[in-house]
Design a protein around this motif. Structure first.
Motif, PDB file in Angstrom:
ATOM      1  N   ALA A 167       1.088  -1.212   0.133  1.00  0.00           N
ATOM      2  CA  ALA A 167       0.066  -0.164   0.188  1.00  0.00           C
ATOM      3  C   ALA A 167       0.909   1.177   0.047  1.00  0.00           C
ATOM      4  N   SER A 168       0.383   2.333  -0.514  1.00  0.00           N
ATOM      5  CA  SER A 168       1.170   3.657  -0.577  1.00  0.00           C
ATOM      6  C   SER A 168       0.315   4.630  -0.902  1.00  0.00           C
ATOM      7  N   THR A 169       0.556   5.823  -0.736  1.00  0.00           N
ATOM      8  CA  THR A 169      -0.089   7.174  -0.999  1.00  0.00           C
ATOM      9  C   THR A 169       0.915   8.195  -1.398  1.00  0.00           C
ATOM     10  N   ILE A 170       0.266   9.328  -1.999  1.00  0.00           N
ATOM     11  CA  ILE A 170       0.696  10.404  -2.601  1.00  0.00           C
ATOM     12  C   ILE A 170       0.463  11.718  -1.745  1.00  0.00           C
ATOM     13  N   ALA A 171       1.757  12.156  -1.419  1.00  0.00           N
ATOM     14  CA  ALA A 171       1.328  13.417  -0.151  1.00  0.00           C
ATOM     15  C   ALA A 171       1.362  14.486  -0.890  1.00  0.00           C
ATOM     16  N   GLY A 172       1.890  14.955  -1.974  1.00  0.00           N
ATOM     17  CA  GLY A 172       2.052  16.180  -2.656  1.00  0.00           C
ATOM     18  C   GLY A 172       3.294  16.928  -2.268  1.00  0.00           C
ATOM     19  N   GLY A 173       3.819  17.918  -3.236  1.00  0.00           N
ATOM     20  CA  GLY A 173       4.783  18.524  -2.911  1.00  0.00           C
ATOM     21  C   GLY A 173       5.024  19.194  -1.597  1.00  0.00           C
ATOM     22  N   GLN A 174       3.721  19.757  -1.285  1.00  0.00           N
ATOM     23  CA  GLN A 174       3.777  20.451   0.290  1.00  0.00           C
ATOM     24  C   GLN A 174       3.066  19.695   1.191  1.00  0.00           C
ATOM     25  N   GLY A 175       2.594  18.507   0.864  1.00  0.00           N
ATOM     26  CA  GLY A 175       2.144  17.783   2.117  1.00  0.00           C
ATOM     27  C   GLY A 175       1.033  17.925   1.709  1.00  0.00           C
ATOM     28  N   GLU A 176       0.211  18.400   0.954  1.00  0.00           N
ATOM     29  CA  GLU A 176      -1.009  18.892   1.004  1.00  0.00           C
ATOM     30  C   GLU A 176      -2.383  17.859   0.706  1.00  0.00           C
ATOM     31  N   ARG A 177      -1.779  16.637   0.177  1.00  0.00           N
ATOM     32  CA  ARG A 177      -2.727  15.598  -0.058  1.00  0.00           C
ATOM     33  C   ARG A 177      -2.803  14.375   0.926  1.00  0.00           C
ATOM     34  N   LEU A 178      -3.854  14.527   1.724  1.00  0.00           N
ATOM     35  CA  LEU A 178      -3.904  13.371   2.498  1.00  0.00           C
ATOM     36  C   LEU A 178      -4.390  12.025   2.044  1.00  0.00           C
ATOM     37  N   PRO A 179      -4.187  11.032   2.490  1.00  0.00           N
ATOM     38  CA  PRO A 179      -4.455   9.638   2.045  1.00  0.00           C
ATOM     39  C   PRO A 179      -5.834   9.688   1.666  1.00  0.00           C
ATOM     40  N   SER A 180      -6.123   9.155   0.425  1.00  0.00           N
ATOM     41  CA  SER A 180      -7.470   9.003  -0.146  1.00  0.00           C
ATOM     42  C   SER A 180      -8.081   7.868   0.546  1.00  0.00           C
ATOM     43  N   GLU A 181      -9.370   7.638   0.347  1.00  0.00           N
ATOM     44  CA  GLU A 181     -10.039   6.297   0.821  1.00  0.00           C
ATOM     45  C   GLU A 181      -9.691   5.144   0.349  1.00  0.00           C
ATOM     46  N   ASN A 182      -9.267   5.340  -0.997  1.00  0.00           N
ATOM     47  CA  ASN A 182      -8.741   4.298  -1.777  1.00  0.00           C
ATOM     48  C   ASN A 182      -7.310   3.849  -1.157  1.00  0.00           C
ATOM     49  N   ASP A 183      -6.619   4.851  -1.129  1.00  0.00           N
ATOM     50  CA  ASP A 183      -5.258   4.454  -0.362  1.00  0.00           C
ATOM     51  C   ASP A 183      -5.438   3.965   0.940  1.00  0.00           C
ATOM     52  N   LEU A 184      -6.393   4.186   1.768  1.00  0.00           N
ATOM     53  CA  LEU A 184      -6.519   3.746   3.103  1.00  0.00           C
ATOM     54  C   LEU A 184      -6.991   2.250   3.027  1.00  0.00           C
ATOM     55  N   ALA A 185      -8.099   2.154   1.958  1.00  0.00           N
ATOM     56  CA  ALA A 185      -8.694   0.792   1.628  1.00  0.00           C
ATOM     57  C   ALA A 185      -7.492  -0.082   1.304  1.00  0.00           C
ATOM     58  N   GLY A 186      -6.472   0.291   0.748  1.00  0.00           N
ATOM     59  CA  GLY A 186      -5.502  -0.729   0.281  1.00  0.00           C
ATOM     60  C   GLY A 186      -4.516  -0.924   1.610  1.00  0.00           C
ATOM     61  N   ALA A 187      -4.376  -0.128   2.307  1.00  0.00           N
ATOM     62  CA  ALA A 187      -3.393  -0.081   3.736  1.00  0.00           C
ATOM     63  C   ALA A 187      -4.428  -1.184   4.712  1.00  0.00           C
ATOM     64  N   ARG A 188      -5.615  -1.075   4.550  1.00  0.00           N
ATOM     65  CA  ARG A 188      -6.517  -1.817   5.513  1.00  0.00           C
ATOM     66  C   ARG A 188      -6.395  -3.352   4.801  1.00  0.00           C
ATOM     67  N   TYR A 189      -6.395  -3.607   3.727  1.00  0.00           N
ATOM     68  CA  TYR A 189      -6.653  -4.607   2.990  1.00  0.00           C
ATOM     69  C   TYR A 189      -5.164  -5.509   3.202  1.00  0.00           C
ATOM     70  N   GLN A 190      -3.755  -4.788   3.128  1.00  0.00           N
ATOM     71  CA  GLN A 190      -2.598  -5.402   3.593  1.00  0.00           C
ATOM     72  C   GLN A 190      -2.618  -5.495   4.795  1.00  0.00           C
ATOM     73  N   GLY A 191      -3.094  -4.941   5.782  1.00  0.00           N
ATOM     74  CA  GLY A 191      -2.997  -5.181   7.233  1.00  0.00           C
ATOM     75  C   GLY A 191      -3.591  -6.268   7.652  1.00  0.00           C
TER      76      GLY A 191
END
Length: 203
Positions: A167-191
């Motif tokens: 699982a991974s997420t994209i934070a943005g150059g200034q950290g402005e992008r929080l993990p999307s629901e899809n990113d979090l779903a991938g993290a939950r799946y991997q866990g």
């Protein structure tokens, strides 16, 4: 069965992913998720200049991980931001202290996985996980990724993280992008997936 989730997070992105990983672990009967921070190596004044002091207060309550806790866990899922296509220095220094575990074979046969973040879509989140895998292999661990059974990593309708490696997420150059629901779903799946594999190995 204990699943340890050691992570390093500077601005909170990896912490949020770690929480989601823990949620997935807890979906498996009998599985306990333990979040841990790896030790900080940067001085307070540097963190202040980087704007990281305030964001890190959100997870200051998470205990700092010790090397011995790795040996006590049944599975380990590591979380790290990307630094030039590789893990962050804080995680590297923590892993470099595990020579004693390697000598004893303390991690041999344990399930292990990695999740990550990067500033941009092609900023190295996959190479970070892949280069992290060499540590798991040297320690004799069983690598568990994020299978395509998690269909969210095949989405084309939005910018998203996730790969077969983890699982991974994209934070943005200034950290402005929080993990999307899809990113979090991938993290939950991997866990959940790591915990399921670990349960089979424990049996």
């Amino acid at each position: 069965m204990k699943v340890l989730i050691p992570f390093y997070s500077m601005y909170g992105h990896i912490y949020r992913m770690a929480e989601a990983v823990a949620e997935g672990v807890r979906e498996v009967p009998g599985a306990e998720a333990a979040l841990r921070r790896v030790p900080e190596t940067l001085p307070a004044d540097v963190l202040e200049k980087m704007g990281a002091v305030e964001p890190q207060k959100a997870f200051a309550h998470i205990p700092v991980c010790t090397v011995n806790e790795l040996a006590e866990a049944d599975a380990i899922i590591f979380g790290t931001p990307t630094r030039f296509g590789n893990m962050c220095g804080q995680m590297r220094q923590f892993l470099d202290a595990t020579g004693g575990l390697w000598m004893k074979g303390s991690l041999v046969g344990k399930a292990g996985g990695v999740f990550s973040s990067s500033a941009t879509q092609h900023g190295g989140q996959e190479s970070t996980i892949l280069t992290f895998h060499t540590f798991l292999l040297h320690q004799g661990m069983v690598i568990v990724g994020l299978p395509y059974a998690f269909a969210g990593q095949m989405r084309m309708d939005e910018l998203t993280g996730g790969s077969p490696y983890g699982a991974s997420t994209i934070a943005g150059g200034q950290g402005e992008r929080l993990p999307s629901e899809n990113d979090l779903a991938g993290a939950r799946y991997q866990g959940k997936y790591v915990a399921e594999i670990a349960a089979k190995l424990c049996r």
